[in-house]
Enzyme design. Structure first.
Site, PDB file in Angstrom:
ATOM      1  N   CYS B 130       0.835  -1.199   0.000  1.00 29.29           N
ATOM      2  CA  CYS B 130       0.000   0.000   0.000  1.00 29.29           C
ATOM      3  C   CYS B 130       0.871   1.250   0.000  1.00 29.29           C
ATOM      4  CB  CYS B 130      -0.909   0.027   1.220  1.00 29.29           C
ATOM      5  SG  CYS B 130      -1.921   1.519   1.253  1.00 29.29           S
ATOM      6  N   ASN B 192      -0.502  -4.151  -6.956  1.00 29.34           N
ATOM      7  CA  ASN B 192      -1.125  -3.049  -6.244  1.00 29.34           C
ATOM      8  C   ASN B 192      -0.897  -1.789  -7.087  1.00 29.34           C
ATOM      9  OD1 ASN B 192      -2.184  -1.316  -4.191  1.00 29.34           O
ATOM     10  ND2 ASN B 192      -1.615  -2.843  -2.673  1.00 29.34           N
ATOM     11  N   GLY B 244      -6.317  -2.788 -13.752  1.00 28.42           N
ATOM     12  CA  GLY B 244      -7.008  -2.208 -14.897  1.00 28.42           C
ATOM     13  C   GLY B 244      -7.982  -3.119 -15.602  1.00 28.42           C
ATOM     14  N   GLY B 265     -10.772  -4.243  -9.913  1.00 28.27           N
ATOM     15  CA  GLY B 265     -10.773  -3.159  -8.937  1.00 28.27           C
ATOM     16  C   GLY B 265     -11.554  -1.950  -9.412  1.00 28.27           C
TER      17      GLY B 265
HETATM   18  C1  LIG Z   1      -9.852   3.310  -3.808  1.00 32.23           C
HETATM   19  C2  LIG Z   1      -8.909   2.157  -3.749  1.00 32.23           C
HETATM   20  C3  LIG Z   1      -8.604   1.570  -2.519  1.00 32.23           C
HETATM   21  C4  LIG Z   1      -7.718   0.503  -2.443  1.00 32.23           C
HETATM   22  N1  LIG Z   1      -7.464  -0.079  -1.233  1.00 32.23           N
HETATM   23  C5  LIG Z   1      -6.666  -1.181  -1.181  1.00 32.23           C
HETATM   24  C6  LIG Z   1      -6.441  -1.861   0.041  1.00 32.23           C
HETATM   25  O1  LIG Z   1      -6.978  -1.504   1.075  1.00 32.23           O
HETATM   26  N2  LIG Z   1      -5.625  -2.949   0.051  1.00 32.23           N
HETATM   27  C7  LIG Z   1      -5.010  -3.390  -1.100  1.00 32.23           C
HETATM   28  O2  LIG Z   1      -4.284  -4.378  -1.057  1.00 32.23           O
HETATM   29  N3  LIG Z   1      -5.202  -2.769  -2.262  1.00 32.23           N
HETATM   30  C8  LIG Z   1      -6.015  -1.679  -2.336  1.00 32.23           C
HETATM   31  N4  LIG Z   1      -6.224  -1.053  -3.544  1.00 32.23           N
HETATM   32  C9  LIG Z   1      -5.553  -1.578  -4.743  1.00 32.23           C
HETATM   33  C10 LIG Z   1      -6.478  -2.499  -5.544  1.00 32.23           C
HETATM   34  O3  LIG Z   1      -6.872  -3.609  -4.788  1.00 32.23           O
HETATM   35  C11 LIG Z   1      -5.785  -2.958  -6.841  1.00 32.23           C
HETATM   36  O4  LIG Z   1      -4.618  -3.667  -6.512  1.00 32.23           O
HETATM   37  C12 LIG Z   1      -5.406  -1.798  -7.716  1.00 32.23           C
HETATM   38  O5  LIG Z   1      -6.404  -0.797  -7.686  1.00 32.23           O
HETATM   39  C13 LIG Z   1      -5.179  -2.198  -9.173  1.00 32.23           C
HETATM   40  O6  LIG Z   1      -6.325  -2.766  -9.739  1.00 32.23           O
HETATM   41  P1  LIG Z   1      -7.389  -1.941 -10.635  1.00 32.23           P
HETATM   42  O7  LIG Z   1      -6.598  -1.202 -11.650  1.00 32.23           O
HETATM   43  O8  LIG Z   1      -8.290  -2.973 -11.191  1.00 32.23           O
HETATM   44  O9  LIG Z   1      -8.091  -1.012  -9.694  1.00 32.23           O
HETATM   45  C14 LIG Z   1      -7.114   0.018  -3.621  1.00 32.23           C
HETATM   46  C15 LIG Z   1      -7.425   0.601  -4.843  1.00 32.23           C
HETATM   47  C16 LIG Z   1      -8.310   1.657  -4.934  1.00 32.23           C
HETATM   48  C17 LIG Z   1      -8.608   2.264  -6.274  1.00 32.23           C
END
Ligand SMILES: Cc1cc2nc3c(=O)[nH]c(=O)nc-3n(C[C@H](O)[C@H](O)[C@H](O)COP(=O)(O)O)c2cc1C
Ligand SMILES: Cc1cc2nc3c(=O)[nH]c(=O)nc-3n(C[C@H](O)[C@H](O)[C@H](O)COP(=O)(O)OP(=O)(O)OC[C@H]3O[C@@H](n4cnc5c(N)ncnc54)[C@H](O)[C@@H]3O)c2cc1C
Ligand SMILES: Cc1cc2nc3c(=O)[nH]c(=O)nc-3n(C[C@H](O)[C@H](O)[C@H](O)COP(=O)(O)OP(=O)(O)OC[C@H]3O[C@@H](n4cnc5c(N)ncnc54)[C@H](O)[C@@H]3O)c2cc1C
Ligand SMILES: Cc1cc2nc3c(=O)[nH]c(=O)nc-3n(C[C@H](O)[C@H](O)[C@H](O)COP(=O)(O)O)c2cc1C
Ligand code: FES
Ligand code: FES
Lengths: 257, 304, 304, 257
Positions: B130, B192, B244, B265
């Site tokens: 994170c 992440n 993504g 996500g």
């Molecule tokens: C608003 C938000 C909050 C997130 N909170 C967490 C979290 O608490 N723990 C975690 O491991 N990843 C967290 N992520 C990361 C997502 O789980 C993911 O790894 C990342 O957004 C990439 O995927 P995506 O492009 O599909 O969103 C968060 C992402 C977003 C956008």
């Protein structure tokens, strides 16, 4: 309240003043129950620069015709695109979101709207009136060009106006309006919508009074449904989501107000 | 009927589509749009040792085909989770996986140990990536030694499926993946968010209260896909692809690149029902390509 | 009239807008759309010790708000450059900067030494960050020691303004920036492309012949901005911001984050005249904000 | 040749068959000289999934009316968006790009088009005819649904057709057409456009003949003006850019053909 994703058809659009658009939208499905103060997350179509949905209040609901209206100030790419829509275009809404306004137990109600934040007030006045309340309504704005649909508001309550340049109603900021004269202020409940600065000013103004102030906040949002935690506001009980626990808050609960 | 089931170590998923931590709340936020019984699993929000308020508002900025977030692990802590949230989600008709975060190795360890006691939680995802907390978080995921230290400590106390979620903000993702595999991780999820930044030029200020934040959404998909490809070549444990993913074709890219499952996500924010469309789209792809099992897609990229 | 001029060590630019290597050819490709005399400078294609054919086709993939490329330093080599290209571009009414690449420290050194003799080339940009060649390239930019080794060797033979271009595919961009600063770099430019990948799911093949390639365009802007911000806090030499810049507002973001100048890359493909609009837009911004010199924007981000 | 970026207005659009669109575009400025075989890089408007311009051949030019036409096969997001344009919409073109076809010294010319690759052939036939050439034209396709504007081609030369299912003209692949009968083949120059597989087959077919074969290639492009080096093809003299040194090449120069 159950939430939906529905396609709406633009059935009427107009551009009052120089930087607003009002859209009337027909739902492709029967409209679900919607409360004043709730909002929709709108998918902006065909705009490469806009990625996330845009939160816009429900401006009014016409259950008989299965339509809703939106009142939008053009401030950037997404709202500009909304102003470019044509009749018959389709718009995808995630709605109804948030808690909306609660109806009070008595009838000493003032609605205060500033600038574009006025959007949810029409539906609120409309709903209050349907439930036999008689709100007074105060709308403030920079100038006459930014005040629209006065005839609509007048259906539901006494309308007071104030503009910064005096081009309509009294002259000055909202909080300068004679309605706020200390010795005559009679309202037990104020519902205010508008820019945060104005909301804070209204709240400050009424600090000494026996009045509850409810405000509708406009924090930036990603999901609109309580999943992302982007939209938080600091309250006396910690960070809370504007999208699900608001957008309407009693100012007593807001930290630092 | 096509066989969509996949396995992550001992964790069985009815299909490879999960939701990513921090983007799907605790699941109930989406109940009007998603039939949870049709998901492979949901990874709930980050859970830490004690209550955290997260970072000040603003915590979000829109970027080209993506967004930055700086939530900062807002959550009520593991004890509250066990007492108040677990009962409400333990009967969800899908795998509920807890994303475990912390600022110290001890914190990770103690949260994992407590979650280990929860019968209906079959797996945890260790969030060593994170970017939004000052101490810990991403720091653990950007050095191999500390990634290993956290994994080692948690492995000792956590007996079920242990997924470790990697940070993409590193020179060699493969080195870290192998490192945590060596310490007993059962699966690796990646990526992440990428560390990014946005500025409001009219105000001449950063958009986020924390200046920098984590970039997610389609913008990062090419980087995520590359890392999944690199890592899945080099580790033996199953890989979960994240980054993504917005439609079935994106999901299939990650499977072909070597992921055994995927997480969705940011796309949930744009279309809360997107996961249902992805599941249906994968099934349709298998039909069109006459493939019987989704397992046959995993790592099936033709690089000849 | 606003003062748009900036200085990179001893290199004077009439404005902070340059074009990025590999995206603007040798400049003449754009002569129908760009008045070169209105540009701060152009960085021409990578030049290596000898002729290179680059990678096989396909070398390009479109991605959300970005593209992947795997050109692989196609160029005719430094001797051809000196003989056939230099005469044609040496009288351009702007700064012409040569992007120097290689597979070995000796190759970088020898190219730099030859370019040092060219009177009309006031600076080189050392490309230690190309992800598209097997040997060398990015490898030099992803370890501090090798980044320093190349910089040290080139610094010995190159007497004019030496810009070193960094790779973003690293855990700590600041460490590498400080490393090359210590070896005598006069300026740092960043970022080069992020390593990414794309898959054609219907064909089940990678889109690029090289499987992975370099991601550029608006998608990478948040990452680039973050790196420029981080690096400019920590080094004393001027920083050049690169990554997804497509309009004046993007350019100003990078200046506010600490860049003394910027380079426009991929955006040239979508609008070949975009650099002219960016120059005009910066001027307009200065007018609107009543700022006399663009230098006053550099690093002026308000983080209070 | 000098290149331009111009806005064009859609003045006519139709969708012949099931997956093609033909656009007639009026230029906002006087059209520059354009050669047959040249192409434009088109900015696809309002389509978030499309980032780069799309290369499309100039299908025909009408200098009198200051218009050009495009013939587009709908294969993905960008070409689909082109098919969704409405009359009066605006389209931004970077053009004219590439080298186009060179006119030969004699008049034994065969134009061969396959599938959608046929796009540049109409303008080539038109130009040849304007310069008093008399080309024969062979168009091959999967079925009758994919062959359009036959009346246009017939203005400029003899038209021969072949379809895979025999629904129009002869039956078979382009190279099966009787025009290629060894003993009767009389052309000294063949200009071919279409899918690479077809171009290679035509070239193979004519290997023993005293015929020069020119083909128009369709490599994916980012810039279209020789700056990015994405679009290279392997030639006997190394990698060369299809956008600036092509798209038309003599097959003699192409490595591995
Ligand atoms: C608003 C938000 C909050 C997130 N909170 C967490 C979290 O608490 N723990 C975690 O491991 N990843 C967290 N992520 C990361 C997502 O789980 C993911 O790894 C990342 O957004 C990439 O995927 P995506 O492009 O599909 O969103 C968060 C992402 C977003 C956008
Ligand atoms: C619950 C809720 C209800 C709303 N109701 C209405 C409504 O009924 N009518 C209406 O016109 N607007 C309403 N808004 C505000 C509206 O959402 C924003 O104006 C809109 O999202 C801006 O989008 P854009 O793409 O046009 O602007 P962008 O191009 O995204 O931004 C333009 C500028 O506006 C600023 N901005 C964008 N969103 C916000 C925001 N939420 N708060 C403060 N600044 C912002 C940006 O920082 C930028 O400076 C509401 C917001 C919320 C949260
Ligand atoms: C010089 C030149 C002239 C052209 N002239 C015409 C023309 O006149 N009419 C016409 O219909 N098309 C023409 N094309 C092809 C056209 O550019 C592509 O079909 C178009 O770019 C596809 O865009 P899209 O967004 O619809 O497809 P995308 O959504 O980008 O892709 C859809 C599918 O098509 C494939 N694809 C995309 N571009 C190409 C390509 N260039 N070659 C092979 N496969 C590709 C993709 O890999 C994908 O599988 C020409 C191409 C070039 C280089
Ligand atoms: C097609 C292409 C070719 C490139 N070639 C080079 C190169 O030869 N040398 C180099 O240092 N960078 C090269 N780059 C990287 C760019 O100069 C720039 O750093 C990168 O694209 C990020 O900027 P942008 O997002 O504005 O394109 C290339 C980029 C592209 C897209
Ligand atoms: S906008 Fe996502 S939680 Fe409120
Ligand atoms: S498309 Fe850029 S060089 Fe040909």
């Amino acid at each position: 309240m159950k939430k939906f994703i529905h396609d709406f058809k633009v059935i009427k659009k107009w551009l009052p003043g120089s930087n607003h658009v009002i859209l009337h939208l027909l739902c492709s499905e029967p409209l679900p129950p919607i409360k004043a103060g709730q909002f929709a997350e709108i998918l902006i179509p065909d705009e490469p620069e806009v990625f996330l949905r845009r939160p816009i209040s429900i401006h009014d609901v016409d259950t008989k015709n299965n339509t809703i209206s939106l009142f939008v100030k053009i401030v950037g790419k997404g709202t500009y695109k909304l102003s470019e829509l044509r009749v018959d275009d389709t718009l995808n809404l995630l709605y109804p979101l948030g808690q909306g306004f609660e109806f009070p137990e008595h009838d000493k109600i003032l609605l205060v709207g500033g600038g574009c934040g006025v959007a949810p007030l029409l539906f609120l006045a409309h709903s209050l009136s349907q439930h036999n309340y008689h709100p007074d309504i105060l709308i403030g704005s920079r100038n006459a060009d930014e005040i629209h649909e006065t005839g609509e508001y007048e259906k539901y309550g006494n309308l007071y106006l104030i503009t910064e340049d005096g081009s309509l109603g009294e002259k000055g900021l909202v909080t300068h309006h004679s309605i706020f004269k200390t010795d005559e202020f009679k309202y037990k409940i104020v519902y205010a919508c508008g820019p945060e600065g104005m909301l804070k000013a209204v709240n400050q103004k009424l600090k000494g009074f026996d009045t509850e102030v409810f405000v509708s906040l406009e924090n930036t949002m990603a999901c609109g449904i309580g999943a992302c935690l982007s939209c938080v506001v600091k309250t006396t009980t910690g960070n809370r989501c504007v999208c699900t626990e608001g957008p309407v808050f009693n100012t007593k609960e807001l930290a630092g107000w | 009927m096509k066989d969509l089931s996949v396995k992550l170590h001992s964790l069985e998923l009815r299909n490879p589509v999960m939701t990513a931590s921090g983007t799907f709340g605790y699941g109930w936020e989406y109940e009007d749009f998603v039939d949870l019984s049709k998901l492979g699993g949901i990874v709930v929000k980050a859970t830490t040792g004690s209550h955290r308020e997260g970072n000040p508002y603003p915590r979000m900025a829109e970027t080209p085909h993506g967004m930055l977030n700086a939530i900062g692990l807002q959550n009520k802590g593991v004890d509250y989770f066990i007492k108040a949230i677990y009962p409400a989600i333990s009967d969800f008709p899908t795998n509920v996986i807890v994303n475990v975060s912390g600022s110290t190795v001890e914190e990770y360890e103690s949260v994992a140990e407590k979650i280990n006691e929860l019968e209906k939680i079959p797996a945890i995802e260790l969030n060593i990536s994170c970017p939004n907390v000052k101490e810990g978080g991403m720091a653990f995921g950007t050095s191999c030694a500390s990634a290993q230290a956290v994994t080692r400590a948690v492995r000792k106390v956590y007996k079920k499926t242990l997924i470790v979620k990697l940070s993409p903000n590193v020179t060699s993702i493969v080195e870290i993946a192998k490192g945590v595999e060596d310490e007993g991780a059962d699966s690796i999820s990646l990526i992440n968010t990428l560390l990014g930044m946005a500025i409001d030029v009219e105000k001449r200020k950063p958009v986020l209260s924390t200046i920098t934040g984590g970039l997610s959404g389609p913008a990062i998909k090419p980087v995520a896909l590359r890392m999944v490809w690199q890592v899945s070549q080099e580790v033996k444990i199953p890989v979960i692809g994240i980054g993504g993913i917005s439609n079935a074709s994106d999901a299939i890219s990650f499977l072909l690149a070597g992921a055994s499952a995927i997480q969705v996500g940011t796309a949930n924010f744009i279309d809360p029902s997107v996961t249902m469309k992805i599941v249906a789209g994968i099934e349709d792809y298998l039909e069109r390509h006459r493939i019987d099992s989704v397992k046959d897609l995993v790592g099936a990229l033709d690089v000849s």
